[in-house]
Each structure stands twice: as C-alpha cells, then as structure tokens.
Design an enzyme around this catalytic site. Structure first.
Site, PDB file in Angstrom:
ATOM      1  N   ARG A  51       0.803  -1.227   0.000  1.00  0.00           N
ATOM      2  CA  ARG A  51       0.000   0.000   0.000  1.00  0.00           C
ATOM      3  C   ARG A  51       0.831   1.270   0.000  1.00  0.00           C
ATOM      4  O   ARG A  51       0.546   2.200  -0.739  1.00  0.00           O
ATOM      5  CB  ARG A  51      -0.896   0.064   1.248  1.00  0.00           C
ATOM      6  CG  ARG A  51      -2.256  -0.471   1.066  1.00  0.00           C
ATOM      7  CD  ARG A  51      -2.719  -1.010   2.379  1.00  0.00           C
ATOM      8  NE  ARG A  51      -1.805  -2.069   2.773  1.00  0.00           N
ATOM      9  CZ  ARG A  51      -1.939  -3.336   2.405  1.00  0.00           C
ATOM     10  NH1 ARG A  51      -2.946  -3.692   1.681  1.00  0.00           N
ATOM     11  NH2 ARG A  51      -1.063  -4.257   2.768  1.00  0.00           N
ATOM     12  N   LYS A  80      25.257  -3.629  -2.719  1.00  0.00           N
ATOM     13  CA  LYS A  80      26.706  -3.559  -2.980  1.00  0.00           C
ATOM     14  C   LYS A  80      27.422  -2.787  -1.879  1.00  0.00           C
ATOM     15  O   LYS A  80      28.626  -2.568  -1.956  1.00  0.00           O
ATOM     16  CB  LYS A  80      26.971  -2.848  -4.308  1.00  0.00           C
ATOM     17  CG  LYS A  80      26.348  -3.512  -5.511  1.00  0.00           C
ATOM     18  CD  LYS A  80      26.710  -2.699  -6.758  1.00  0.00           C
ATOM     19  CE  LYS A  80      25.952  -3.171  -7.960  1.00  0.00           C
ATOM     20  NZ  LYS A  80      26.086  -2.211  -9.068  1.00  0.00           N
ATOM     21  N   ARG A 101      11.447   4.075   2.565  1.00  0.00           N
ATOM     22  CA  ARG A 101      11.184   3.102   3.636  1.00  0.00           C
ATOM     23  C   ARG A 101      12.460   2.329   3.882  1.00  0.00           C
ATOM     24  O   ARG A 101      13.126   1.904   2.923  1.00  0.00           O
ATOM     25  CB  ARG A 101      10.058   2.151   3.231  1.00  0.00           C
ATOM     26  CG  ARG A 101       9.956   0.968   4.189  1.00  0.00           C
ATOM     27  CD  ARG A 101       8.725   0.154   3.991  1.00  0.00           C
ATOM     28  NE  ARG A 101       7.543   0.905   4.394  1.00  0.00           N
ATOM     29  CZ  ARG A 101       6.322   0.379   4.483  1.00  0.00           C
ATOM     30  NH1 ARG A 101       6.129  -0.897   4.179  1.00  0.00           N
ATOM     31  NH2 ARG A 101       5.289   1.107   4.859  1.00  0.00           N
ATOM     32  N   HIS A 129       5.898   6.211  11.189  1.00  0.00           N
ATOM     33  CA  HIS A 129       5.317   6.064   9.843  1.00  0.00           C
ATOM     34  C   HIS A 129       4.324   7.216   9.634  1.00  0.00           C
ATOM     35  O   HIS A 129       3.109   7.028   9.666  1.00  0.00           O
ATOM     36  CB  HIS A 129       4.606   4.708   9.766  1.00  0.00           C
ATOM     37  CG  HIS A 129       4.220   4.258   8.394  1.00  0.00           C
ATOM     38  ND1 HIS A 129       4.201   5.093   7.291  1.00  0.00           N
ATOM     39  CD2 HIS A 129       3.813   3.042   7.948  1.00  0.00           C
ATOM     40  CE1 HIS A 129       3.803   4.391   6.232  1.00  0.00           C
ATOM     41  NE2 HIS A 129       3.567   3.154   6.605  1.00  0.00           N
TER      42      HIS A 129
HETATM   43  C1  NCD Z   1       2.299  -0.861   8.051  1.00  0.00           C
HETATM   44  C2  NCD Z   1       3.798  -0.670   8.099  1.00  0.00           C
HETATM   45  O1  NCD Z   1       4.484  -0.883   7.110  1.00  0.00           O
HETATM   46  O2  NCD Z   1       4.249  -0.258   9.162  1.00  0.00           O
HETATM   47  N1  NCD Z   1       1.830  -1.072   6.755  1.00  0.00           N
HETATM   48  C3  NCD Z   1       1.507   0.021   6.005  1.00  0.00           C
HETATM   49  O3  NCD Z   1       2.323   0.866   5.742  1.00  0.00           O
HETATM   50  N2  NCD Z   1       0.231   0.146   5.632  1.00  0.00           N
HETATM   51  C4  NCD Z   1       1.794  -1.852   9.012  1.00  0.00           C
HETATM   52  C5  NCD Z   1       2.360  -3.230   8.991  1.00  0.00           C
HETATM   53  O4  NCD Z   1       3.228  -3.569   8.176  1.00  0.00           O
HETATM   54  O5  NCD Z   1       1.899  -4.022   9.810  1.00  0.00           O
END
Ligand code: NCD
Length: 309
Positions: A51, A80, A101, A129
C-alpha cells in the site's frame, strides 16, 4: 525545504489544511490531474510494501507526474554496500521528491540531511510512519467528523508497530483524546511513547491485555498485526501472533458507530467475516491514503492548491 520524518514535523494547522485538500481531491479529482506534470517522485523502498509504495505512486500519477524507484534493498546498490547518504545525493538529481522506507530507524532522517529534495519517511524500522498517520487521521475525520473527544483503542503489537507510535504522537495534540492500549505484556508501547508523549502531555490512557472488557468504550478500534520481521526469535512470534482475533462475537459488544481501522496487511487479527460490517473501515482507509499523499506531495513541492469552501 521541508521533509516529513516524524508526525510532529507538521503542525496541527498544517494537518488540517492537508486533510481539507485531501477531501477536495476526493470530490474534485480532475482539478488536480495535471498539477505535477513534469515532476518526478522516487520511491526508495528497502523493505517490503504494497500500500505505502503503490499509494505514493498512484498519488503522483493522479497528479500528472511520473515515478521511478526500487522496491527492495536487493535490487538497489544497497546490496553492494552503498550508503543511504550517497544514494540520496544521487537521487536528488533524478527526482523532485522522494519517499523512503528502511528497516533501520532513522535512515530517512539521515537521508534528509544529505538530500536537496524533500524526503518523506515511508516507515523506518519499528519507529515512525507519518504518512500512515495522515491516512489514519483523514479516515477518522471522514468517518467521525472530528479528531477530538474520542476514545481510541489500539490493539496488537504496540511495541514494534510504527503506525501506532506515529498515531499516538499525532493524536496527542487534539483535545479530549483518550487511549486504550490493548497488548500482551511483551508487546506494550515503548517507554518513550508512554513517558515522553502520553505522560508528558497528560493524555489519559489505560493499558489492558483483554480486548473484550474495553470494547464498549471505544469510538475507534485500531487493529495491528504482530510485526514478525522485528522479532529476535521465531518462537516468540509464534507464541504471540494470534494474541487477538477480532470476530463477530467480540464485535457485538462494540458501539454501533465504532469504526475498525487497520493499516494493513492483515494476517489473522481480523476475521474476514467482519469485512462486510459497516464498521469495518480498513479498505476505505487504504483509499484515503492516496488522497492524503496527493495533498502532501503538493505541499512539499509547494504547489499548494486551496481546497474549495
Ligand atoms: C504498516 C507498516 O508498514 O508499518 N503497513 C503500512 O504501511 N500500511 C503496518 C504493517 O506492516 O503491519
């Protein structure tokens, strides 16, 4: 230049403006379809995602922009041995904005120190997040009509769940918020959230282990999966993974206007029999993630459009 690393990087007023633009985007998508023509978003994902990455990409495409990036550390030069600092210096010349991320807490912050383009933290380890939080806030505001005077239940892996940490931080700035933290002893919220966020701001909260006893009080129930990838050993994960399974039987005790949120992916913690209940809001929540990321991209690229009144 503004980066979004932590949910508190945006003021309450800025969040209100973003949510207003997101509402306007939902209602008038055509108005926004060309605004980012010629702009590029890079998605730098060193950890799995469905997502977050795709909603960022959909957001940029909906704005008329383009996307580039990678979706695993293996397919980037990180394999690398390249540092985040070097990667971001290079990407700054290829794109206008980026979402990162990373499994290491703080990696997007390091990137922001070397970047000449806005960096958005799309999840750093078990830490924060912030754009999931914007998604959650938009969902709650759309469903309940407000972000204050709510009892919010958070259930599951509150220790490693970065979405939980960011949501608590952000909601702590609204009045009349009370948290009900539902977790097994070993998966309770980290001390810094309890002390530096909740206690420091005098936010009322309780910590319980059983979901059944608190269900009737909740306005929102935010379910989370147990974060397998953050465990040191598989045995602990197996023992804790099914700590909570929300089913129809348990939901009977809930208010008729309580909503169930989940950042997704779901593993076992919400029985699929609930998916058609009007209170199940997690798939709508994922859709809201696109609108609010569109609003955020516009803000960070300083292409602000005022929402119609
Ligand atoms: C979450 C995450 O990556 O922290 N997912 C997301 O971004 N919708 C929650 C999860 O991975 O459990």
């Amino acid at each position: 230049m503004k980066h979004i690393i932590d949910p508190l990087d945006l003021s309450v007023d800025e969040i209100t403006e973003l949510l207003d633009v997101a509402d306007d985007i939902e209602n008038n998508p055509k108005k926004y379809a060309e605004i980012c023509r010629g702009k590029k978003l890079a998605t730098l994902f060193y950890e799995p995602s469905t997502r977050t990455r795709l909603s960022f990409e959909a957001a940029m495409l909906n704005l008329g922009g383009s996307i580039l990036g990678f979706s695993s550390a293996d397919s980037s030069s990180a394999s690398k041995g390249e540092s985040v600092a070097d990667t971001i210096r290079v990407i700054s010349g290829y794109a206008d904005i980026c979402a990162m991320r990373h499994p290491k807490e703080g990696a997007p912050k390091v990137a922001s120190e070397y970047a000449t383009i806005p960096v958005i933290n799309a999840g750093d380890g078990g830490h924060q997040h912030p754009t999931q939080t914007l998604t959650d806030l938009l969902t709650i505001r759309s469903l309940k009509g407000r972000l204050d005077d709510l009892t919010i239940g958070l259930c599951g892996d509150l220790k490693f769940g970065r979405t939980v940490h960011s949501l608590i931080k952000s909601l702590s700035r609204y009045k009349g918020i009370r948290f009900v933290l539902i977790a097994p002893e070993e998966l309770r919220i980290p001390d810094y959230i309890r002390e530096e966020v909740l206690r420091a701001n005098n936010i009322p909260f309780v910590e319980v282990e059983k979901m059944e006893e608190v269900m009737p009080e909740l306005d929102i129930l935010y379910m989370t999966r147990v974060q397998r990838e953050r465990f040191f050993n598989e045995e602990d994960y197996v023992r804790l993974k099914d700590s909570y399974i929300l089913d129809m039987q348990k939901l009977r005790a809930a208010k008729p206007d309580m909503f169930i949120l989940h950042p997704l992916p779901r593993v076992n913690e919400i029985s699929t029999e609930i998916d058609n209940d009007p209170r199940a809001a997690y798939f709508r929540q994922a859709q809201y993630g696109v609108y609010v990321r569109m609003a955020l991209i516009l803000k960070l690229l300083e292409l602000e459009v005022k929402a119609d009144d």
